[in-house]
Design a protein around this motif. Sequence first.
Motif, short mmCIF file in Angstrom:
data_model
loop_
_atom_site.label_atom_id
_atom_site.label_comp_id
_atom_site.label_asym_id
_atom_site.label_seq_id
_atom_site.Cartn_x
_atom_site.Cartn_y
_atom_site.Cartn_z
N ALA A 47 0.82 -1.21 0.00
CA ALA A 47 0.00 0.00 0.00
C ALA A 47 0.86 1.26 0.00
O ALA A 47 0.44 2.32 -0.48
N TYR A 48 2.08 1.15 0.52
CA TYR A 48 3.04 2.27 0.51
C TYR A 48 4.26 1.81 -0.28
O TYR A 48 5.20 1.24 0.28
N PRO A 49 4.26 1.97 -1.62
CA PRO A 49 5.39 1.47 -2.42
C PRO A 49 6.68 2.23 -2.13
O PRO A 49 6.66 3.44 -1.92
N ILE A 50 7.78 1.49 -2.16
CA ILE A 50 9.10 2.08 -1.94
C ILE A 50 9.99 1.66 -3.11
O ILE A 50 10.15 0.46 -3.37
N SER A 51 10.55 2.61 -3.80
CA SER A 51 11.37 2.31 -4.98
C SER A 51 12.71 1.69 -4.55
O SER A 51 13.18 1.92 -3.42
N LEU A 56 17.66 0.58 -0.42
CA LEU A 56 19.03 0.34 0.07
C LEU A 56 19.48 1.41 1.05
O LEU A 56 19.98 1.08 2.14
N PRO A 57 19.32 2.73 0.74
CA PRO A 57 19.72 3.74 1.74
C PRO A 57 18.98 3.58 3.07
O PRO A 57 19.57 3.75 4.14
N GLY A 63 17.81 6.54 5.00
CA GLY A 63 16.57 6.86 4.31
C GLY A 63 15.65 7.74 5.14
O GLY A 63 16.00 8.20 6.24
N GLU A 64 14.46 7.97 4.61
CA GLU A 64 13.47 8.78 5.32
C GLU A 64 12.86 7.96 6.46
O GLU A 64 12.80 6.73 6.40
N SER A 65 12.36 8.68 7.46
CA SER A 65 11.82 8.00 8.64
C SER A 65 10.57 7.18 8.30
O SER A 65 10.35 6.11 8.86
N LYS A 66 9.77 7.68 7.35
CA LYS A 66 8.56 6.95 6.98
C LYS A 66 8.93 5.64 6.28
O LYS A 66 8.33 4.58 6.55
N ASP A 67 9.93 5.70 5.39
CA ASP A 67 10.38 4.47 4.73
C ASP A 67 10.95 3.49 5.75
O ASP A 67 10.72 2.27 5.67
N ALA A 68 11.71 4.02 6.72
CA ALA A 68 12.32 3.15 7.74
C ALA A 68 11.25 2.47 8.58
O ALA A 68 11.37 1.28 8.91
#
Length: 349
Positions: A47-51, A56-57, A63-68
């Motif tokens: 639902a929250y795609p991550i490229s 990798l970062p 990376g960003e806190s939301k991605d983490a």
Amino acid sequence: MTTSLARPMTPTLPMVRRRLARRVALVSGVLAVLLAAIVAISLGTGAYPISPERILPTLFGAGESKDAFVLFRLRLPRIVLGVLAGIAFGIAGALFQTLLRNPLASPDIIGISGGASAAAAFGILILGVSGAMVSLLAFGGAVAVALAITLLASREGLSGYRFVLVGVGFAFLAQSVIGYLLTRADEQEAVAALVWTVGGVAGARWNDIGVIAVTLVPLLLLLAVLVPRIRTLQLGDDTATGLGLRVVSARYAVLAVAVALTAVATAYAGPLAFVAFASAPIARRLVGGAHLAIIPAALIGAIVVTFADFAASTLIPGVIVPAGIVTGIIGAPYLLWLLATSNRGRRNA
């Protein structure tokens, strides 16, 4: 005039072993790449795609806190638990089927996973426990059923045929116990117990992953020590005894490792149907011959569980189902195809 025809060279035993080792390494490498691809797709899809450029970062802390949050709290735990549980189920199935010389000798067929499910359902519905206590009860249920099967099947020496028959009896008994418990529960408790007895990795937590990882390390080290004994057992009891192997003690040691792998995987991922049952036959088909194929079976188990969890959470928009349902959907047609092609092969032989 006479002509001399060059006779084909008969492969020696070392040549056959080297050829088999190269094929096992090749198959294992391909399976490892496939598993890595499934893991990468699972990390970025949802639902929250991550490229891939952000994955990798984030994994390395940049990376960003939301991605983490999405990766480390939601997706990575279930992927890691799926890989560990798949490895444990795949190896356990290979050990049971090799040791008992019966393709039906899988923990989800002979009642060991069923014993874990019955114990977990008892804990959820009667004792009202949850979390780690359910996993502990499931572990105890799997071990108790395995001990009971071993005792009943070993009255005149451990027989694979008798072990499977006794195990199937316990599987039916466990299903009856689960059914009885569900009829006495209210709707909410019954749903929770039913989800657990199907199996899945959606509720994975890092604490649980730490426990299963720490448990698997000594079991896999012990298995590495036992592999030469397993290969000797594959030659038959008389030959193994002639080679100086203590057949009974070696067989019980391998059985104990297989039961422990099943118990720890079931305790944290539930009884994922067909993973232990199908992983080893698929691995042997890829490798060829009657090879033990422990590493390919472990990788196939991990692939099946991670793919099943990915499919269960993404393929039907807005609907999340336990991964155990998908493993059953994948495993049942494969079993039918395996039986059909096996019978065709015998007719053509």
